[in-house]
Design an enzyme around this catalytic site. Sequence first.
Site, PDB file in Angstrom:
ATOM      1  N   LYS A 111      49.930  31.835  38.262  1.00 51.34           N
ATOM      2  CA  LYS A 111      50.866  33.013  36.866  1.00 51.34           C
ATOM      3  C   LYS A 111      52.013  33.729  36.786  1.00 51.34           C
ATOM      4  O   LYS A 111      52.734  34.217  36.073  1.00 51.34           O
ATOM      5  CB  LYS A 111      49.506  34.544  37.555  1.00 51.34           C
ATOM      6  CG  LYS A 111      48.548  34.984  37.339  1.00 51.34           C
ATOM      7  CD  LYS A 111      47.270  35.838  37.078  1.00 51.34           C
ATOM      8  CE  LYS A 111      45.700  35.152  36.649  1.00 51.34           C
ATOM      9  NZ  LYS A 111      44.956  35.010  37.435  1.00 51.34           N
ATOM     10  N   LYS A 194      35.127  24.433  28.673  1.00 52.39           N
ATOM     11  CA  LYS A 194      34.804  25.942  29.076  1.00 52.39           C
ATOM     12  C   LYS A 194      35.131  26.795  28.144  1.00 52.39           C
ATOM     13  O   LYS A 194      35.604  27.275  27.282  1.00 52.39           O
ATOM     14  CB  LYS A 194      35.038  26.182  30.194  1.00 52.39           C
ATOM     15  CG  LYS A 194      35.011  27.654  30.739  1.00 52.39           C
ATOM     16  CD  LYS A 194      36.196  27.764  32.343  1.00 52.39           C
ATOM     17  CE  LYS A 194      35.315  29.336  33.043  1.00 52.39           C
ATOM     18  NZ  LYS A 194      35.921  29.750  33.652  1.00 52.39           N
ATOM     19  N   LYS A 197      37.219  33.238  27.929  1.00 55.12           N
ATOM     20  CA  LYS A 197      38.214  34.565  27.182  1.00 55.12           C
ATOM     21  C   LYS A 197      39.781  34.268  26.925  1.00 55.12           C
ATOM     22  O   LYS A 197      40.092  34.314  25.618  1.00 55.12           O
ATOM     23  CB  LYS A 197      38.647  35.661  27.979  1.00 55.12           C
ATOM     24  CG  LYS A 197      37.115  36.946  27.528  1.00 55.12           C
ATOM     25  CD  LYS A 197      36.831  37.948  29.056  1.00 55.12           C
ATOM     26  CE  LYS A 197      35.577  37.589  29.950  1.00 55.12           C
ATOM     27  NZ  LYS A 197      35.649  39.004  30.333  1.00 55.12           N
TER      28      LYS A 197
HETATM   29  P1  AMP Z   1      35.909  35.761  34.269  1.00 53.96           P
HETATM   30  O1  AMP Z   1      35.255  36.083  32.602  1.00 53.96           O
HETATM   31  O2  AMP Z   1      36.790  34.455  33.778  1.00 53.96           O
HETATM   32  O3  AMP Z   1      36.580  37.063  34.363  1.00 53.96           O
HETATM   33  O4  AMP Z   1      34.564  35.283  34.725  1.00 53.96           O
HETATM   34  C1  AMP Z   1      33.621  35.741  35.317  1.00 53.96           C
HETATM   35  C2  AMP Z   1      32.308  35.490  36.043  1.00 53.96           C
HETATM   36  O5  AMP Z   1      31.680  34.714  34.685  1.00 53.96           O
HETATM   37  C3  AMP Z   1      32.319  34.889  36.881  1.00 53.96           C
HETATM   38  O6  AMP Z   1      31.577  34.161  37.991  1.00 53.96           O
HETATM   39  C4  AMP Z   1      32.993  32.796  35.806  1.00 53.96           C
HETATM   40  O7  AMP Z   1      32.690  31.864  37.164  1.00 53.96           O
HETATM   41  C5  AMP Z   1      31.704  32.671  35.135  1.00 53.96           C
HETATM   42  N1  AMP Z   1      31.482  32.293  34.158  1.00 53.96           N
HETATM   43  C6  AMP Z   1      32.990  32.242  33.403  1.00 53.96           C
HETATM   44  N2  AMP Z   1      33.078  32.050  31.929  1.00 53.96           N
HETATM   45  C7  AMP Z   1      32.380  30.746  31.782  1.00 53.96           C
HETATM   46  C8  AMP Z   1      31.875  29.514  31.968  1.00 53.96           C
HETATM   47  N3  AMP Z   1      32.330  29.142  30.334  1.00 53.96           N
HETATM   48  N4  AMP Z   1      30.004  28.838  31.774  1.00 53.96           N
HETATM   49  C9  AMP Z   1      29.670  29.432  33.310  1.00 53.96           C
HETATM   50  N5  AMP Z   1      30.139  30.365  33.861  1.00 53.96           N
HETATM   51  C10 AMP Z   1      31.336  31.209  33.656  1.00 53.96           C
END
Ligand code: AMP
Length: 330
Positions: A111, A194, A197
Amino acid sequence: MKTVLSGIRPTGNLHLGNYYGAMVNFLKMQEEYKCFFFIADWHALTTHPDPKTLNANVRNVLSEYLACGLNPEKATLYVQSDIPEIAELYLLLNMQAYLGELGKTVSFKEKARQNPNNVNAGLLTYPVLMATDILIHNANYVPVGKDQEQHLEMTRNFAKRFNNKYGVNYFNEPTAFASNQQMIKIPGLDGSGKMGKSEGNCIYLIDEPKVIEKKVKGALTDNGPEGENTAKPDCIENLFTILKVVSTQEVVDYYDNLWNTGEQKWYGNLKKQLAEDIIKVTTPIRERINDIKNDEVYLNKVIKIGAEKARESAGKTLREVREIMGFRSL
Ligand code: AMP
């Protein structure tokens, strides 16, 4: 009963990756464990959101969590900033966290590199706040992705350090939640590994059917199989990965078979089917999100009950920690 804890930063809407990678597991966990699910609005401050956006995002995430099926009567659902005990424990733990270890954290270094003009103290002590979130409920399991493993390791170090320093066996050493099945990773529709966001390749739970159709239609594909039983390139494998979670086995087998026979010109149908099945999953959730988001009374009730339950648990920990550290009445 073992305790599970998970937080999410309110930085945007939930997408299919969040749903299949996290939420589906949460729904099972809330039936089997004592669960704390919270919205990490203090963590979100490292990037200085404007007040309106921060507030709207907290409401969004809460509405989306509820719409997905998190049950405020089974799990404790709360907003981090409603729990002042977290701020105090964070202060106490900060005294035992060292610049060297904080500065070495992979996520901090990343970051700081990405945003050299905003290397604030909150960013540096992010792992201490995360450790506080976990230790304040003495959680046993934290369902985290690989990227968070280091923060959990640091939490164990802080817990051990506290226990050793004060000669107690007070804090548990939390571990990553070991799910029986392999964690599902939902890929992006742009051929990337992946859906995320920051990758800008998401299908959001709140997306209207037309938007989903358009996004799926635009998914990256190749020119078709180059023979029988060839390996699928990443972009096609990605579509199948999503198909496997939203469609029936028959549908997956049907398209798998088309690939294996080497037939051409069926990607249009595959995309149509994929969009249709994603829409089947997201439509009831989207409708509930819209209802809940506008139900001020219900949201306030959920927040209030969550804060009461979370403060009861956090207050107990803080009282005991104060006692151990010597903050006693004179
Ligand atoms: P984030 O939106 O990156 O803050 O992730 C929030 C939760 O969603 C975390 O537990 C991540 O591991 C899960 N997560 C985010 N993106 C993915 C993805 N593409 N596939 C599976 N799990 C995800």
